[in-house]
Structure formats: C-alpha cells, structure tokens
Motif scaffolding. Sequence first.
Motif, mmCIF file in Angstrom:
data_model
loop_
_atom_site.group_PDB
_atom_site.id
_atom_site.type_symbol
_atom_site.label_atom_id
_atom_site.label_comp_id
_atom_site.label_asym_id
_atom_site.label_seq_id
_atom_site.Cartn_x
_atom_site.Cartn_y
_atom_site.Cartn_z
ATOM 1 N N UNK A 197 30.882 28.544 47.371
ATOM 2 C CA UNK A 197 31.119 30.230 47.122
ATOM 3 C C UNK A 197 31.538 30.224 45.524
ATOM 4 N N UNK A 198 31.139 29.152 44.724
ATOM 5 C CA UNK A 198 31.801 28.970 43.674
ATOM 6 C C UNK A 198 30.578 29.375 42.569
ATOM 7 N N UNK B 35 35.437 32.210 37.866
ATOM 8 C CA UNK B 35 34.511 32.851 38.716
ATOM 9 C C UNK B 35 35.181 34.033 38.749
ATOM 10 N N UNK B 36 34.115 35.205 38.456
ATOM 11 C CA UNK B 36 34.475 36.128 38.476
ATOM 12 C C UNK B 36 34.664 37.012 39.985
ATOM 13 N N UNK B 37 34.732 37.965 40.203
ATOM 14 C CA UNK B 37 34.819 39.332 41.684
ATOM 15 C C UNK B 37 35.553 37.927 42.611
ATOM 16 N N UNK B 38 36.735 37.214 42.581
ATOM 17 C CA UNK B 38 37.626 36.505 43.223
ATOM 18 C C UNK B 38 38.892 38.105 43.923
ATOM 19 N N UNK B 39 39.213 37.559 44.895
ATOM 20 C CA UNK B 39 39.873 39.022 45.198
ATOM 21 C C UNK B 39 41.617 38.846 45.456
ATOM 22 N N UNK B 40 42.190 39.046 45.483
ATOM 23 C CA UNK B 40 44.138 38.699 45.537
ATOM 24 C C UNK B 40 44.119 37.989 44.397
#
Length: 317
Positions: free
Chosen positions: A124-125, A248-253
Amino acid sequence: VGFWFVQNKEGRKSTGVVVKVGVIGPFSGGVADYGEEIKKGVALAAVKGVEYIYEDDMCEPTKALAAFKKLVDFDEVHFIIGPGCGAPQEVVAPLLAEKPVLAIVPSAASSALFARSGGNFFNVQYSLEKEAKFLADTLTKKGYKKVALVSYQNPFSQTLTQSFQENFSGDIVENLVFTDATKAVGSEVLKLKSANPEAIVVLDISFFFLTGNEKLQLYGITAPVFATYVTELPAARSMVEGISYSFPGELDGDEGGVAALSAAAARVLGEAIGKCGDEVACVKTELMSSGQFDNQGVSTRSFVLKKIEGGKVIMAE
C-alpha cells in the motif's frame, strides 16, 4: 426460506464467521516503536468481524519465518498484514506462492516480490524501485550532477541503490557500501569527503541509527543529505536533523506515515474481506480491481519530499 435468502444474498460476510488476519512486525527490539505504529494503524482501521493476531519478528528473517508458519499452520490464517521490514519480506514472499495466503504490507518493498509470491504480495506504499527513481529524478531536477551513495549489503538497500543508479542522470562519485549493520559508522565516511559530492543519498536507515549523521558533521561533510521514507521513523527522528526524504503522498489523517499506511492496509484488506469472507481468490480479485494497485500489486500513490528541521517534519522545497 425467506430468512435464509436474506442471510445469504450478501455472501459470507453475513454468516457471522470471524476472519483471522495475522499482523507481522517488530513489536520488540531496537525498532519496536515501528511495530507500535503498525499496531496503532491497524487499530484505527480495524474491521468488525476480523480478529487480528499479532506476531513479533523483531525485523529478523528467521523470526518472521517462524511467525508466518505459526499464523498459517496453527492459527489457519489466510491473510497477513506485513511483514513491515525488508529482510522478513524477502523470506515470506516466496512462501505465499506455496499456500493459499495473501499478504499486504504497509511499507516500501521490491516490486519483484509480487511475482515471487505468485501474485499474493500487495503493497500500500510504493515499490523501492519507484522510490529510488523519485529521489534520482528529484536530485536531477535540483541540478545536482555529482552524488555519493551510502547503502548496506542487503537486498532492501541494494534494490534502492540499483534503481537510483539506473535513473540518475549525473555521476555517482562514491558508492559507499557498509557490510555490518551492527557496527557504528567510523572513519569510512571520509571517503565521502574525498569524493566531494554535491549531495549524499543514504539508502538504508541503519546508517543513521549507527551514528552516520553525527559522523558527517564531525568530519565537516556539509553536502545536503537525501534519504528514504524510513527516515521519519520515530526512533530515528533525533538522528536525522536537516535531512530531506521521500514520503508517500495522499495519506489520510494526522497520524505518522507508518500508522497511516498500516491503517490503509487494514482498511483495503478489510473492505475486500467484507465482500469475500475468508476466500483468498475473491479477496485478491477485489484488491486488483480496486484501482489502488498496479499490475505488480504496488500502490499507485504519488511521492512528496519532506525534511526534518528543528526536530519537526516540514515539506521540503
């Protein structure tokens, strides 16, 4: 009959059967805080109807192998989050091709592991190869023409090194490879000073844990240092002041990277289990059709460049 139809039209998720998911990570030892972040992330995205079984590998291949066998042979687990560390991933991936087991990891790994796992290894990375290419492209865009590399003699580190060399358009003026990941960094770094690079790229977190950044400062080596995602690990934060790194881009929270990626792994796996229950082939199809992975099982997310400044994480220019 009507009751039976309602209960079964939604598939196995309505049967009340608990699906077991193993989690392999370093929950003790020198990087136990990394494992705690994995636990934190899984807890954030824990799915009802899933039982999470945690096994400690201390980032050691032999312990990861024992953890895998215990989960699969004793606990009868078909899904695993992890291993979180590179060397354990190398030993576990081939075993996935031999048993009906699927793994999804919350950390960078070689894209080659998907094929070696029989298509049962998801990430997922992003891949190590893509991460190294991002760093090479970034340094090229910044105008650096002479770069020194620092790595260790292990598959994780050398995969990054090879990809960086293949993608960097300038000259590699020094390729410093350490063989002992337990020995403090010494005067070997003087080779970096002699090479007079415009930038230094460190491709293994061991360098920082073993006083590498301290030695750079001691010997007056002032070239800017770039590194990989693991630079942000909590245990390394006090050792990496001034260093820029891929992230990593686009990580939530607002959680740290490890927790956010672990939550992403638990979430996407949980969603597939919710549709498929304990059926591995179905879960694999759901993951591949989710739009979140390429044909090598690697996340399609983007990259950003961050930096540790004053002990805090900032976006790098």
